[in-house]
Design a protein around this motif. Structure first.
Motif, mmCIF file in Angstrom:
data_model
loop_
_atom_site.group_PDB
_atom_site.id
_atom_site.type_symbol
_atom_site.label_atom_id
_atom_site.label_comp_id
_atom_site.label_asym_id
_atom_site.label_seq_id
_atom_site.Cartn_x
_atom_site.Cartn_y
_atom_site.Cartn_z
ATOM 1 N N TYR A 22 69.127 59.070 63.412
ATOM 2 C CA TYR A 22 70.153 58.459 64.249
ATOM 3 C C TYR A 22 71.253 59.478 64.517
ATOM 4 C CZ TYR A 22 73.694 55.176 65.867
ATOM 5 O OH TYR A 22 74.639 54.522 66.608
ATOM 6 N N LYS A 23 71.534 59.738 65.797
ATOM 7 C CA LYS A 23 72.519 60.735 66.192
ATOM 8 C C LYS A 23 73.859 60.131 66.574
ATOM 9 C CE LYS A 23 70.157 64.420 65.743
ATOM 10 N NZ LYS A 23 70.568 65.408 64.766
ATOM 11 N N GLU A 27 71.626 56.748 70.089
ATOM 12 C CA GLU A 27 70.605 57.761 70.358
ATOM 13 C C GLU A 27 69.946 58.164 69.057
ATOM 14 O OE1 GLU A 27 71.330 61.295 72.569
ATOM 15 O OE2 GLU A 27 72.669 60.256 73.947
ATOM 16 N N CYS A 28 68.655 58.484 69.137
ATOM 17 C CA CYS A 28 67.955 58.964 67.960
ATOM 18 C C CYS A 28 66.910 59.992 68.367
ATOM 19 C CB CYS A 28 67.303 57.817 67.197
ATOM 20 S SG CYS A 28 65.965 57.009 68.066
ATOM 21 N N GLU A 29 66.519 60.808 67.397
ATOM 22 C CA GLU A 29 65.440 61.764 67.581
ATOM 23 C C GLU A 29 64.254 61.277 66.776
ATOM 24 O OE1 GLU A 29 66.958 65.494 66.225
ATOM 25 O OE2 GLU A 29 68.066 65.844 68.084
ATOM 26 N N TYR A 31 60.530 62.174 65.013
ATOM 27 C CA TYR A 31 59.667 63.227 64.486
ATOM 28 C C TYR A 31 58.395 62.589 63.947
ATOM 29 C CZ TYR A 31 63.772 66.226 64.565
ATOM 30 O OH TYR A 31 64.879 66.936 64.955
ATOM 31 N N TYR A 36 58.849 67.563 66.303
ATOM 32 C CA TYR A 36 59.793 66.836 67.155
ATOM 33 C C TYR A 36 59.046 66.215 68.330
ATOM 34 C CZ TYR A 36 63.648 66.118 70.423
ATOM 35 O OH TYR A 36 64.537 65.572 71.309
ATOM 36 N N GLY A 38 60.853 63.704 70.583
ATOM 37 C CA GLY A 38 61.771 63.421 71.676
ATOM 38 C C GLY A 38 62.928 62.534 71.258
ATOM 39 N N ASN A 39 63.768 62.174 72.248
ATOM 40 C CA ASN A 39 64.912 61.287 72.058
ATOM 41 C C ASN A 39 64.584 59.909 72.597
ATOM 42 O OD1 ASN A 39 66.463 63.338 70.992
ATOM 43 N ND2 ASN A 39 67.344 63.882 72.967
ATOM 44 N N PHE A 42 68.086 54.101 70.014
ATOM 45 C CA PHE A 42 67.836 53.735 68.624
ATOM 46 C C PHE A 42 67.490 52.261 68.458
ATOM 47 C CE2 PHE A 42 69.370 52.268 64.471
ATOM 48 C CZ PHE A 42 68.504 52.991 63.673
#
Length: 77
Positions: A22-23, A27-29, A31, A36, A38-39, A42
């Motif tokens: 969680y950014k 938004e989150c990334e 894996y 990786y 993508g985005n 969330f």
């Protein structure tokens, strides 16, 4: 989905380890393993992963091991 510290979530689906970081600002990334992917939003990712975990029993699924197709033909004709 297991929540760890610093906005890290871990999920185990179909034999794969899925990490969601969680950014902030929804938004989150994502894996898959350590790669990786993508985005994404969330709330959408969390809702879908929770739905999949509840619906599927993924503890008994295993990876498919690739094997060469070896046909056997009957040449006795």
């Amino acid at each position: 989905m297991i929540r760890l510290g610093n906005g890290l979530y871990i999920c185990h689906l179909n034999g794969y380890l899925l990490k969601v970081v969680y950014k902030g600002n929804n938004e989150c990334e994502i894996y898959l393993g350590d790669e990786y992917q993508g985005n994404a939003p969330f709330d959408y990712v969390k809702k879908k992963l929770n739905f999949i975990e509840k619906r599927w029993n993924t503890s008994k699924l295993t990876h498919y091991k690739f094997r060469e197709f070896q046909p056997t033909l009957d040449y006795s004709i």
